[in-house]
Design a protein around this motif. Structure first.
Motif, PDB file in Angstrom:
ATOM      1  N   GLN A1440     -38.324 -72.686  27.914  1.00  0.00           N
ATOM      2  CA  GLN A1440     -38.621 -73.938  28.601  1.00  0.00           C
ATOM      3  C   GLN A1440     -38.698 -73.710  30.097  1.00  0.00           C
ATOM      4  O   GLN A1440     -38.045 -72.807  30.628  1.00  0.00           O
ATOM      5  CB  GLN A1440     -37.533 -74.958  28.289  1.00  0.00           C
ATOM      6  N   CYS A1441     -39.494 -74.526  30.748  1.00  0.00           N
ATOM      7  CA  CYS A1441     -39.655 -74.420  32.189  1.00  0.00           C
ATOM      8  C   CYS A1441     -38.288 -74.497  32.842  1.00  0.00           C
ATOM      9  O   CYS A1441     -37.485 -75.365  32.509  1.00  0.00           O
ATOM     10  CB  CYS A1441     -40.544 -75.533  32.711  1.00  0.00           C
ATOM     11  N   PRO A1442     -37.992 -73.586  33.754  1.00  0.00           N
ATOM     12  CA  PRO A1442     -36.656 -73.588  34.349  1.00  0.00           C
ATOM     13  C   PRO A1442     -36.361 -74.872  35.135  1.00  0.00           C
ATOM     14  O   PRO A1442     -35.209 -75.155  35.416  1.00  0.00           O
ATOM     15  CB  PRO A1442     -36.685 -72.377  35.290  1.00  0.00           C
ATOM     16  N   PHE A1443     -37.384 -75.621  35.465  1.00  0.00           N
ATOM     17  CA  PHE A1443     -37.148 -76.837  36.246  1.00  0.00           C
ATOM     18  C   PHE A1443     -37.166 -78.093  35.388  1.00  0.00           C
ATOM     19  O   PHE A1443     -36.204 -78.827  35.313  1.00  0.00           O
ATOM     20  CB  PHE A1443     -38.181 -76.958  37.364  1.00  0.00           C
ATOM     21  N   CYS A1444     -38.293 -78.307  34.721  1.00  0.00           N
ATOM     22  CA  CYS A1444     -38.419 -79.592  34.037  1.00  0.00           C
ATOM     23  C   CYS A1444     -38.142 -79.463  32.544  1.00  0.00           C
ATOM     24  O   CYS A1444     -38.175 -80.445  31.828  1.00  0.00           O
ATOM     25  CB  CYS A1444     -39.798 -80.164  34.269  1.00  0.00           C
ATOM     26  N   LYS A1445     -37.937 -78.228  32.094  1.00  0.00           N
ATOM     27  CA  LYS A1445     -37.586 -77.965  30.694  1.00  0.00           C
ATOM     28  C   LYS A1445     -38.725 -78.245  29.719  1.00  0.00           C
ATOM     29  O   LYS A1445     -38.516 -78.380  28.520  1.00  0.00           O
ATOM     30  CB  LYS A1445     -36.358 -78.790  30.263  1.00  0.00           C
ATOM     31  N   VAL A1446     -39.912 -78.337  30.252  1.00  0.00           N
ATOM     32  CA  VAL A1446     -41.045 -78.533  29.367  1.00  0.00           C
ATOM     33  C   VAL A1446     -41.233 -77.226  28.598  1.00  0.00           C
ATOM     34  O   VAL A1446     -40.994 -76.147  29.127  1.00  0.00           O
ATOM     35  CB  VAL A1446     -42.289 -78.928  30.197  1.00  0.00           C
ATOM     36  N   PRO A1447     -41.558 -77.323  27.299  1.00  0.00           N
ATOM     37  CA  PRO A1447     -41.660 -76.084  26.521  1.00  0.00           C
ATOM     38  C   PRO A1447     -42.893 -75.267  26.897  1.00  0.00           C
ATOM     39  O   PRO A1447     -43.922 -75.819  27.251  1.00  0.00           O
ATOM     40  CB  PRO A1447     -41.775 -76.582  25.086  1.00  0.00           C
ATOM     41  N   MET A1462     -48.706 -78.815  31.038  1.00  0.00           N
ATOM     42  CA  MET A1462     -48.412 -79.985  31.830  1.00  0.00           C
ATOM     43  C   MET A1462     -46.907 -80.056  32.100  1.00  0.00           C
ATOM     44  O   MET A1462     -46.119 -80.053  31.165  1.00  0.00           O
ATOM     45  CB  MET A1462     -48.867 -81.234  31.079  1.00  0.00           C
ATOM     46  N   HIS A1463     -46.584 -80.079  33.354  1.00  0.00           N
ATOM     47  CA  HIS A1463     -45.159 -80.206  33.683  1.00  0.00           C
ATOM     48  C   HIS A1463     -44.817 -81.680  33.884  1.00  0.00           C
ATOM     49  O   HIS A1463     -45.681 -82.545  33.827  1.00  0.00           O
ATOM     50  CB  HIS A1463     -44.844 -79.386  34.926  1.00  0.00           C
ATOM     51  N   ARG A1464     -43.554 -81.938  34.111  1.00  0.00           N
ATOM     52  CA  ARG A1464     -43.136 -83.335  34.204  1.00  0.00           C
ATOM     53  C   ARG A1464     -42.065 -83.446  35.279  1.00  0.00           C
ATOM     54  O   ARG A1464     -41.560 -82.436  35.773  1.00  0.00           O
ATOM     55  CB  ARG A1464     -42.593 -83.783  32.855  1.00  0.00           C
ATOM     56  N   ILE A1484     -42.133 -82.975  40.620  1.00  0.00           N
ATOM     57  CA  ILE A1484     -42.822 -82.334  39.501  1.00  0.00           C
ATOM     58  C   ILE A1484     -43.059 -80.885  39.879  1.00  0.00           C
ATOM     59  O   ILE A1484     -43.588 -80.591  40.942  1.00  0.00           O
ATOM     60  CB  ILE A1484     -44.148 -83.049  39.211  1.00  0.00           C
ATOM     61  N   CYS A1485     -42.649 -79.992  39.010  1.00  0.00           N
ATOM     62  CA  CYS A1485     -42.664 -78.575  39.383  1.00  0.00           C
ATOM     63  C   CYS A1485     -44.043 -78.100  39.776  1.00  0.00           C
ATOM     64  O   CYS A1485     -44.186 -77.309  40.687  1.00  0.00           O
ATOM     65  CB  CYS A1485     -42.153 -77.687  38.271  1.00  0.00           C
ATOM     66  N   SER A1486     -45.062 -78.600  39.071  1.00  0.00           N
ATOM     67  CA  SER A1486     -46.381 -78.078  39.361  1.00  0.00           C
ATOM     68  C   SER A1486     -46.862 -78.478  40.749  1.00  0.00           C
ATOM     69  O   SER A1486     -47.743 -77.837  41.296  1.00  0.00           O
ATOM     70  CB  SER A1486     -47.379 -78.515  38.286  1.00  0.00           C
TER      71      SER A1486
HETATM   72 ZN    ZN Z   1     -41.789 -77.510  34.895  1.00  0.00          ZN
END
Ligand code: ZN
Ligand code: GTP
Ligand code: MG
Ligand code: ZN
Length: 1580
Positions: A1440-1447, A1462-1464, A1484-1486
């Motif tokens: 998962q994204c280290p920031f938003c935990k999106v898979p 897509m990040h969140r 938002i990380c992106s």
């Molecule tokens: Zn993210």
């Protein structure tokens, strides 16, 4: 006269139509694009071979600026070497025929006339422009070929611009630039009277040529084919010029002068003669004799202000007569001695030429009549000579153009008022667009707020643009190009260009003077230069500015309509118009150099329109050029392709322009392209300008984009300047390096200008080596700058061959401009380069990946997007790459599933085989099977690797872009092999163990059974002996009695029931034994509190606060850590659960190793995990929790095992059967039918059910994957998108919470649900089951039928045989089988007949068992669980994204880089804003990764770290900047909607979200979703 004319025309007709075969162009004129088309012929050099090739040869050579174009000789077929050798003795013939045979030779002027006759006015213009560059004399009056009178070629010369430096400007080093037809200058005409023995044209050439050099302005006698009689060109008036270069010593004349030359005798061309006398300052009449009638003709010149000169041959026989005649004429024509030049054979030729030049000089200094060609047109009209420009459409178009241009007074002012959209708003837009990507001036504003502000600004600017109505000038422009038919439009645009150039020239000449001055003054600071540069650009105005305005009108409208779709578009059709222009050869602006931005929407839509206009056949070759300013880049392309790119001294091209060249239809196949797209770019800055702010960046952006788009890049170098070259190479190296990183490796050609190959071969070799070294060096430095770890060589990043891809091109001009013609060497070398390029293309046509326009558009888009972000590599995201990658991944998934299925089946078969082994010899069998497995695994792995290799050779689209992932896939295949090896071995081991256990019990049991059977036997004999017949009741009683007796006698010991939990706890205690007393205490305490809770819940004491100061400083970090720990616990619980479940299905007893394995899983994960600061308490309680859960399951397993294996139990199960056999035997009933049924019911049925359970799983997976829903399961991103869509639709925050908090659980439930639904929905499952069962049933039947009589005398032999035949497929329960065999006396045939008879019923029963089962429970008992397989497909790597935990949703199996479409907002990853507030973060990380913000987390030990360098901590994550402004609308919408719910759920405060988020609609959210995932899937 009339007759005469038509005879002329007839000749013309015959000449052009029969001889040159140009009939079809008489009516439908030849056009420029016909000439420029790439054909096979256009790439051939050498002389024409037939007469009809001559005009084409001329045209092509001319377009290539080849000074030998006028040579019309035909190559005579020379024999090949082979025949030459044979014909050596007759080879003299060749010498003869070439001299005598003139019938197939053509006079160059005839050819020129014929071509002009067949060309449309635009091609004529082009022909004359190129001729002028070659310093050919131009046709001024074209003879009356198919017109009643001759024609003045005014329009044809319109496009020619001349530069010169009159002596008056010599000191100031200024220069004049003017359109040729507007220059007022004296004209001197040369005509011939009667015949003449020397060549007038040759003489003129000498007069006009600079000293020491001689140019052939005019074609003359001694030139190739110059002696051939002219057939149509008589009456042609040619014109040539002399322009001074400001060199007082060497210039022939101080001012420009024109010289005309009438071909033919003036007697037959009186009209031309009249015209010439009227427009010229002086007429030179060349003659040998003057007759009476000629005298009259000359007398008519009386009174004209044109001076008359005579040149005559004093040694001809009639010299005396002529002189008398001249004397007579002297008073009439005011002749004196200086006007009569005698040219005797003794006269020194050079001296004569000098004389003539002095005469001309004298004329010029006598303030002669000065007339421009434009004003000659008036004279022509008075004489009823046609003027080409008078054509109605041309005039009409000019009127239209004048309506616009007449309004222009001050250029800068006009631009500001009329071209408003491209002014300030567009400039600001460009700035904001880039700022949105770079976020440099964010300051203290929160990130998302800042972005929202920028977007608002962007939108306002567009709306503002859209509100401007086109100003008057623009309005006229639009309506004109909309309404005029194509030809008129073409005229119109040309007129616009001429008029605008005229105005601009006046405007700019001052500016240039200043510029020059400053440039020469070495002290000038670059700031001033920059200012000047700016002024130059604001006050330049060309047609391209009007087109640019169209683009902006269009873009603004698109933007506004996109926001309110109900609005009507006025400019919808503009891209189509622009595409038309492109097809006519008009260069279209790709990058606006003034603001360095691409009008993306406009460019994309124009290209799309072009695509459809090309009938969607648009495979294109993209050819680009890079190099320093004013090094002849545009000239190079113009020469190579005959294009009309803007060329001039000083900075000329701005931004980048693209031109389309069509490939001839019959050549497309061979070449592999339909069109060539040439992109001409602005020169990279000269070193002094490079210091200016932003200029280096601008150059880099340009170069990156251009290299990224091209298939072939030409790097134009002027070798003289080493530092300049260094600069350029550096920029180019960066661009190539970036491209290599994304898998694009264009071919690169280095062109060294102003070096001739012959003279400096040695030198060049050294240069090449030097260049190579330099390149390597530069690339190394560049690689370091781009943060590439490894060594990079130039060959890694560009397709470049030292020998083949270096070109040395001599200087463009032969001599000193303005009088210099284009160097033939230049033209030839450029042609050679062109030929090489096409050879090269043909050479690599198989492995090449051609783009068509839609794909090109995708490239433009993604490249530009990445360029706008500063960190190019990490911002690059291209759907073509994604598409190719996903295609491969999908294929790989297929192969992987194939491999899995194969192994599952194999394991199932071998497991069956093991279970059917009666003899106890497991070790040897196991070794054998392991070897077999190894072999199979290797085979299957090989198959995947093979598939992979084949795929990469298959020529699927864009494979070169994903070449670098090949290794990943290969690695994955090997990982898969390992995984399946583990699986197979442990399964086989498991079965063996099971078999071993059963074997032991069975051995004991057999003993018991033998005893029971003996007793039954004995009882039977006893009962038979007793005379009275026993009733059923009595029999039962007897049997019961015996049974109890036997069992007591056997004194059976039941299997011990174990306390699994106790055992496991003991195991745990032993494991934790050496962990200190605290842990022991904890264990005790927990133990005493007994019954563990059903749900694992986080507690504060699970985190080891004492370990870190972090938590005391930052609340949010504590929360984050807390959350991470919770996730860790959950995932561990999940993993252990699935291990436990796996054990439930294999029928073995609980083993102590199970517990140890669980503990190992936990320990491993705890060690690997990146969660810091967990306490011992956490470990202990987690282990207890997991073991407790597992223990419950294991207890069940154990109890079931006992039930199945306890001797007492098992014997008890057999009791009724023993009794019934006993009874039948006693009653002597025929038991055969019953036994047969028992065999079916108790042996075959469970075996078949087991078989079904082993097979059904894989079949369900296959079925699911071929169903409709599988589209959603095709790729991970498709699935992601599908899930998120569903969530949005369901609109339930609980679901979101589930999704966000425990992604993997959520997905597991989802997939399970889909699967169950799929299974329930259709009757297909029944079909599947039938399809599995039926073949097996027939196999059983076949075995039954075929075994009749074969070695099966007894029932036991028969059944033994049957089992052996089916030992790979079915596990027939031994107990039941033995029961059947007990006392089975039936005849084998009868028995098998009965079994066969029961089989249909058996099949029905098995099927109905499955039919009646609940889907869920059915699925849970399958050997291969379809839900697991499907889950595995979509869950991905689980990171998962280290920031938003999106898979991560990267497709490929073993990827190195994790990526999410897509990040969140980070808040959804349970991350709070900062140390002070406890509100969820809405960053938002992106967006964050391109901002200047920082982040803190446990990895950074609480220290802030720049987001830009997130890879310092998370090197395996690849977070791409937003692909569009609306990229995260989905999550913004959701977050906004459930803000409070989330906050509550995460035990945090709801954040203040940017207000703009509330404005996002559900539709927009949905749109952003599909866009984000579509881009990643490559379908967008
Ligand atoms: Zn993210
Ligand atoms: N002496 C000399 N002049 C050349 C040569 N090639 C081009 N020129 C002249 O140099 C001037 C600039 O040529 P362009 O083709 O416009 O150069 P460019 O590189 O496209 O210039 P920008 O687009 O402004 O960067 C023109 O006047 C050309 O005629 C050459 O090889 N030698
Ligand atoms: Mg240029
Ligand atoms: Zn991943």
């Amino acid at each position: 006269m009339l007759y005469h004319l038509s005879a002329e025309r007839l000749k013309t007709l015959k000449y052009t139509e029969s001889k040159l075969k140009m009939k079809k162009y008489r009516r439908k004129k030849l056009r420029l694009k016909d000439v420029l088309k790439i054909t096979t012929e256009s790439l051939k050099d050498g002389r024409p071979k037939t007469i009809e090739e001559v005009p084409w040869h001329f045209l092509r050579q001319l377009m290539a600026l080849n000074g030998t174009a006028r040579s019309t000789n035909i190559e005579h077929r020379t024999p090949t070497h082979h025949t030459l050798a044979m014909e050596l003795d007759i080879h003299e013939e060749y010498f003869f025929c070439s001299d005598t045979e003139t019938s197939d030779s053509l006079h160059p002027l005839d050819v020129l006339c014929a071509i002009l006759l067949c060309s449309d006015s635009f091609l004529q213009q082009e022909i004359l422009s190129k001729m002028s560059m070659c310093q050919f004399a131009l046709p001024l009056l074209l003879p009356a070929l198919d017109t009643p009178r001759c024609t003045l070629m005014l329009w044809a010369m319109r496009d020619i611009v001349k530069n010169w430096r009159p002596h008056s400007l010599a000191e100031s080093r200024g220069f004049r630039e003017q359109s040729l037809v507007l220059i007022e200058m004296p004209t001197v005409s040369f005509v011939r009277l009667g015949s003449c023995s020397f060549s007038k044209s040759k003489l003129l050439n000498e007069v006009l040529s600079p000293s020491q050099q001689r140019y052939n302005f005019f074609v003359h006698q001694d030139m190739e084919s110059g002696n051939i009689p002219r057939e149509m060109a008589d009456g042609l008036v040619e014109i040539a010029w002399y322009f001074p270069g400001g060199r007082k010593n060497s210039d022939l004349f101080p001012e420009p002068v024109a010289v005309t030359n009438l071909r033919g005798d003036i007697k037959s061309h009186k009209l031309q003669f009249r015209f010439l006398t009227q427009v010229s300052s002086a007429v030179f009449i060349v003659t040998e004799s003057i007759s009476e009638s000629e005298h009259d003709l000359l007398s008519s010149l009386q009174g004209s202000d044109t001076k008359c000169y005579f040149i005559f041959n004093s040694h001809s026989g009639k010299a005396k007569e002529t002189l008398t005649c001249l004397k007579r004429l002297a008073p009439v024509l005011k002749l004196n001695n200086s006007r009569v030049l005698q040219k005797g054979s003794a006269t020194n030729k050079a001296a004569f030429v000098k004389n003539l030049q002095s005469a001309i000089q004298a004329i010029m200094s006598s303030s002669p009549k000065r007339m421009s060609i434009e004003s000659m047109a008036e004279v022509a009209s008075e004489l009823s000579i046609q003027v080409d420009e008078d054509a109605e459409e041309c005039q009409r178009a000019h009127e239209h153009a004048k309506k616009i241009t007449a309004q222009i007074k001050d250029l800068a002012e006009y631009k500001k008022e009329n071209l408003r959209l491209q002014g300030e708003p567009w400039e600001k837009l460009a700035e904001v667009e880039k700022e949105l990507c770079r976020l440099r001036r964010q300051g203290d504003i929160p990130l998302e707020k800042y972005k929202a502000q920028l977007k608002e600004k962007l939108s306002n600017l567009r709306v503002q643009q859209n509100k401007f109505h086109p100003a008057e000038g623009m309005n006229i422009f639009i309506t004109t190009i909309e309404q005029l038919p194509p030809r008129d439009r073409h005229y119109f645009l040309k007129w616009m260009k001429f008029d605008l150039d005229l105005i601009a020239r006046a405007n700019l000449s001052d500016l240039w003077d200043q510029y020059k001055e400053k440039c020469n003054n070495s002290k000038t600071d670059s700031q001033k230069l920059a200012e000047l540069d700016k002024i130059t650009s604001t006050s330049s105005l060309g047609v391209e500015h009007f087109i640019r305005e169209l683009g902006q009108l269009y873009e603004a409208e698109c933007f506004v309509i996109d926001k309110n779709p109900e609005k009507q578009g006025k400019f919808r059709h503009l891209p189509g118009l622009a595409a038309d222009l492109m097809l006519e050869g008009f260069p279209m602006e790709l990058i606006d150099g003034d603001v360095s931005n691409i009008p993306l929407q406009w460019v994309m839509d124009v290209l799309t329109a072009l695509h459809s206009k090309l009938q969607e056949r648009s495979r294109m070759l993209v050819l680009t050029v890079l190099g320093v300013q004013s090094t002849g880049k545009s000239t190079l392309f113009n020469t190579m392709f005959g294009l009309q790119l803007a060329v001039s001294s000083g900075r000329c091209t701005r931004g980048a322009f693209m031109s389309v060249i069509k490939v001839a239809e019959n050549f497309q196949q061979e070449l592999g392209y339909d069109i060539i797209l040439v992109i001409d770019t602005e020169g990279l800055k000269a070193p002094e300008l490079a210091k200016l702010e932003g200029s280096y960046q601008h150059d880099n952006e340009l170069a990156t984009l251009v290299v990224g788009l091209s298939d072939i890049t030409i790097v134009n170098l002027a070798m003289e300047n080493a530092t300049e070259m260094q600069d350029i190479l550096q920029i180019v190296a960066h661009a190539f390096l970036r491209m290599a990183e994304i898998g694009h490796k264009p071919n690169c050609q280095f062109v060294h200008q102003n070096v001739s190959d012959v003279s400096a071969h040695e030198q060049n070799m050294k240069d090449k080596k030097h260049l190579l070294e330099q390149l390597d060096e530069i690339i190394k430095v560049a690689a370091k700058m781009e943060k590439k770890g490894r060594e990079v060589k130039f060959s890694d990043i560009m397709d470049y061959d030292l020998e083949k891809h270096n070109w040395y091109i001599p200087g463009l001009w032969l001599g000193v401009p303005p009088m210099a013609p284009v160097n033939v060497g230049y033209s030839e070398k450029v042609f050679e380069l062109k030929k090489h390029l096409f050879e090269f293309l043909k050479g690599c046509s198989e492995k090449r990946n051609t783009k068509n326009i839609p794909q090109f558009i995708k490239w433009v888009r993604s490249l530009w997007d990445a360029v706008k972000h500063e960190n190019f590599i990490f911002s690059f995201r291209n759907s073509l790459i994604a598409e190719a990658y996903n295609q491969l991944s999908m294929n790989y998934a297929e192969w992987e599933w194939g491999f899995r299925k194969e192994m599952y089946l194999w394991v199932s078969e071998k497991g069956t085989f093991i279970q059917n082994q009666t003899l106890y010899e497991d070790t040897s069998i196991l070794t054998k099977l392991r070897n077999e497995a190894q072999e199979k695994l290797s085979q299957e792995t090989e198959k995947i690797l093979d598939n992979l290799k084949q795929y990469f050779e298959s020529g699927a689209a864009n494979l070169h872009l994903i070449e670098k992932y090949k290794e990943d896939f290969m690695r994955s295949a090997n990982c898969l092999k390992n995984e399946l090896e583990n699986y197979s071995f442990s399964k086989l081991q498991e079965v063996t163990e099971l078999r071993k256990g059963q074997h032991k019990i069975n051995a004991v049991l057999s003993e018991y059974k033998r005893k029971i059977e003996e007793d039954v036997d004995r009882l039977l004999t006893q009962c038979r002996k007793s005379n009275c017949r026993l009733s059923n009741n009595e029999l039962e009683k007897e049997f019961e009695h015996m049974w109890t007796g036997t069992l007591t006698e056997l004194s059976l010991i039941p299997l011990q029931k174990r306390n699994i939990y106790g055992e496991m706890e003991f195991c745990l205690i032993r494991e934790l034994e050496n962990r200190g007393s605290a842990v022991k205490q904890m264990l005790k305490r927990v133990k005493s509190s007994s019954a563990p809770k059903t749900h694992f819940k986080m507690k504060d004491e699970y985190l080891d606060i004492s370990m870190s100061k972090v938590f005391t400083t930052s609340q949010s970090d504590f929360k984050e850590c807390w959350h991470k720990t919770e996730v860790l616990a959950e995932s561990l619980i999940e993993r252990c659960k699935s291990y436990t479940e796996g054990k439930v299905n294999c029928k073995a007893d609980y083993d102590e190793t199970y517990c140890r394995k669980l503990l190992r899983i936990i320990n491993e994960q705890l060690q690997q995990s990146d969660v810091l600061y967990i306490s011992a308490c956490f470990e202990v309680e987690l282990k207890l929790h997991i073991l407790w859960d597992a223990a419950c399951e294991f207890q069940k397993i154990h109890e079931k095992f006992i039930e199945e294996n306890d001797p007492l139990q098992r014997l008890g199960n057999l009791k009724s059967q023993y009794f019934s056999t006993f009874k039948s035997l006693y009653l002597e009933k025929d038991e055969c039918q019953e036994k047969a049924w028992n065999f079916c019911d108790r042996c075959l049925k469970p075996a078949l059910e087991d078989y079904m359970n082993r097979r059904l799983g894989t079949n369900i997976v296959d079925d699911f994957l071929s169903s409709e829903i599988s589209v959603k399961y095709k790729t991970r991103s498709a699935f992601q998108c599908f899930v998120l869509e569903k969530l949005l639709e369901e609109n339930d925050y609980n679901n979101y919470v589930q999704y966000v908090k425990n992604y993997s659980d959520f997905i597991k439930t989802q997939t399970q649900r889909h699967l169950v639904m799929h299974c329930r929905e259709k009757a297909s499952l029944g079909d599947l089951e039938k399809r599995i069962l039926t073949p097996m049933i027939s196999k059983v039947s076949d075995v039954l039928k075929n075994s009749e009589g074969v070695n099966t005398k007894t029932a036991s032999a028969f059944l033994g045989n049957l089992c052996e035949k089916l030992e790979q497929d079915l596990v027939i329960p031994k107990d039941s089988l033995e029961m059947i065999l007990f006392k089975n006396t039936a005849s084998v045939n009868q028995f098998s007949a009965f079994v066969l008879q029961f089989i249909p019923e058996l099949e029905k029963q098995v099927l109905s068992t499955f039919e009646n089962m609940e889907t869920e429970s059915k699925l849970s008992q399958l050997a291969v669980k379809p839900q697991d397989e499907i889950f595995r497909r979509v869950i991905g790597c689980g990171k998962q994204c280290p920031f938003c935990k999106v898979p991560c949703d990267t497709e490929g199996p073993a990827h190195k880089q994790h990526f999410a479409s897509m990040h969140r907002p980070k808040g959804l990853g349970w991350i709070c804003q900062g140390s002070k507030t406890e509100a969820l973060s809405c960053d938002i990380c992106s967006s964050a990764v391109v901002s200047n913000d920082t982040f803190t987390c446990s990895e950074t030990k609480g220290e802030p770290h720049p987001y830009k360098d997130y890879r310092d901590f998370f090197p395996d994550w690849h977070i791409q900047p937003d692909s569009s402004d609306n990229a995260s609308d989905y999550w913004k919408f959701v977050f906004n909607k459930f803000n409070h719910h989330f906050a509550k759920e995460f035990d945090a405060a709801p954040p203040n979200l940017p207000e703009e988020w509330a404005k996002i609609t559900k539709e927009q959210a949905l749109k952003s979703l599909t866009e984000a995932f579509a881009l990643n899937q490559g379908t967008g």
